[in-house]
Design an enzyme around this catalytic site. Structure first.
Site, PDB file in Angstrom:
ATOM      1  N   ARG A 163      -3.793 -10.314   4.720  1.00 21.04           N
ATOM      2  CA  ARG A 163      -4.181 -10.278   3.302  1.00 21.04           C
ATOM      3  C   ARG A 163      -3.018  -9.690   2.502  1.00 21.04           C
ATOM      4  NH1 ARG A 163      -6.820  -6.833  -0.343  1.00 21.04           N
ATOM      5  NH2 ARG A 163      -8.241  -7.921  -1.774  1.00 21.04           N
ATOM      6  N   LYS A 170       0.813  -1.216   0.000  1.00 16.14           N
ATOM      7  CA  LYS A 170       0.000   0.000   0.000  1.00 16.14           C
ATOM      8  C   LYS A 170       0.850   1.272   0.000  1.00 16.14           C
ATOM      9  CE  LYS A 170      -4.464  -1.708   1.278  1.00 16.14           C
ATOM     10  NZ  LYS A 170      -5.628  -1.640   2.175  1.00 16.14           N
TER      11      LYS A 170
END
Length: 358
Positions: A332, A297
């Protein structure tokens, strides 16, 4: 209105041996802690476990309920022939069948894209406990797609993975896609809008009786990246998820089938994301297994000289291990092999510490 009391486990120890009554076990997992950080009315204080049991546990109903939730083991999910355990951290592999996802958009689509079913089976072989299949990008600025287009992307991949014996979750906020994926063999629904974007989504999940991941985003009815900031992001996200879990349970989804995700990167600044990551232990007070999705991210780039997406593996693994240390049950990630390897080394170190110091 006064802010409710919150508890965050702190002062973690390597072993509980010889410390009866001094430490508590985190969610039935591999971590033990010796104190709580108590947040109430904007003030924080640290309370040892013995002191907590003498005072707050006996005198404050909310504190007692949070303590029970934090320390209770998370029961495994029996999903057909597969069992998903929550007594230690496991990996959820990300499989995007989209042309525009921020990290792997187009990798598994189009004439020259890699076979998504083979890719998902490969992730499972590398150690992923669940493969999370998504057909719509949720990156900032991404445009929603028609539900039929999303279904066409997702359903054949879910069917192929399920036929191969892989445990599958579907990453969608659309009821029609949920229904198609569940018919095709998906066992879990993962919704970035916490079942608030599509008015039929909650009904679909309740009727199916399947587990669901409820992710926090500030304004899920509008999209995953809205919001106008926080005063205390950790307690505000906790309170939002606490209310959402209660609402979903009241609508017929068993609480032991609800999983929560604090929504790293969704409508949150870098400082917000860091506060959530540093306070992940608080979310065990919801009494649900936790998902952490921080892989590749933007925050990793922001902390590493603006490293591009393809050069964020080290940061992704670091955040996954931080999640494991905080007792997160599902990590995840895009990079399954590397994350599973890191977790195995971390677990080996934990096991040796228990033996050596026990």
């Amino acid at each position: 209105m006064a802010s409710p009391l919150h508890l965050r486990p702190v002062q973690f120890v390597d072993t509980p041996v010889g410390r009866d009554g001094e430490v508590a076990r985190l969610a039935g997992g591999m971590q033990w802690f010796a104190a709580y950080e108590v947040t109430e009315g904007g003030a924080k204080r640290t309370v040892s476990i013995p002191q907590f049991e003498r005072t707050l546990w006996a005198e404050d109903e909310r504190a007692a309920a949070l303590h029970r939730a934090i320390t209770a083991p998370r029961p495994a999910l029996q999903l057909g022939s597969r069992t998903l355990r929550f007594d230690q951290s496991q990996v959820m592999g990300i499989l995007n069948v989209t042309p525009d996802s921020f990290s792997d958009g187009g990798r598994h689509t189009g004439e020259h894209g890699a076979d998504p079913v083979a890719a998902g089976v490969g992730m499972a072989a590398d150690g992923a406990a669940v493969i999370d299949v998504g057909g719509e990008s949720t990156r900032p600025g991404a445009q929603p797609i028609w539900e039929e287009d999303e279904r066409r992307r997702v359903q054949p991949v879910v069917e192929g993975l399920a036929a191969a014996g892989t445990l599958v979750s579907v990453d969608t906020r659309k009821a029609l896609v949920m229904e198609a994926a569940l018919r095709g063999g998906a066992a879990i629904v993962n919704d970035v809008s916490a079942l608030l974007w599509d008015e039929r989504a909650l009904e679909v999940v309740a009727h199916a009786g399947c587990p669901v991941v409820l992710m926090h985003s500030p304004e899920p009815e509008k999209g995953p990246h809205g919001g106008s900031g926080y005063v205390d992001v950790l307690t505000e996200v906790f309170d939002w998820l606490e209310a959402r879990v209660a609402a979903v349970a009241a609508a017929g989804v068993p609480r032991d089938r609800i999983i929560v995700d604090p929504g790293i990167g969704f409508g949150k600044s870098l400082s917000d994301n860091l506060a959530l990551l540093n306070g992940l232990e608080m979310f065990h007070g919801l009494g649900c297994p936790l998902v952490l999705g921080a892989s590749r991210k933007r925050m990793i780039g922001a902390l590493s000289n603006e490293a591009p997406v393809e050069r964020r593996l080290g940061g992704s693994v670091a955040l996954a291990l931080a999640g494991a240390q905080a007792g997160v049950q599902l990590l995840r990630v895009h990079d399954v092999f590397e994350t599973v390897q890191a977790l195995r080394v971390w677990r080996g170190m934990r096991d040796q510490a228990l033996v050596a110091r026990g």
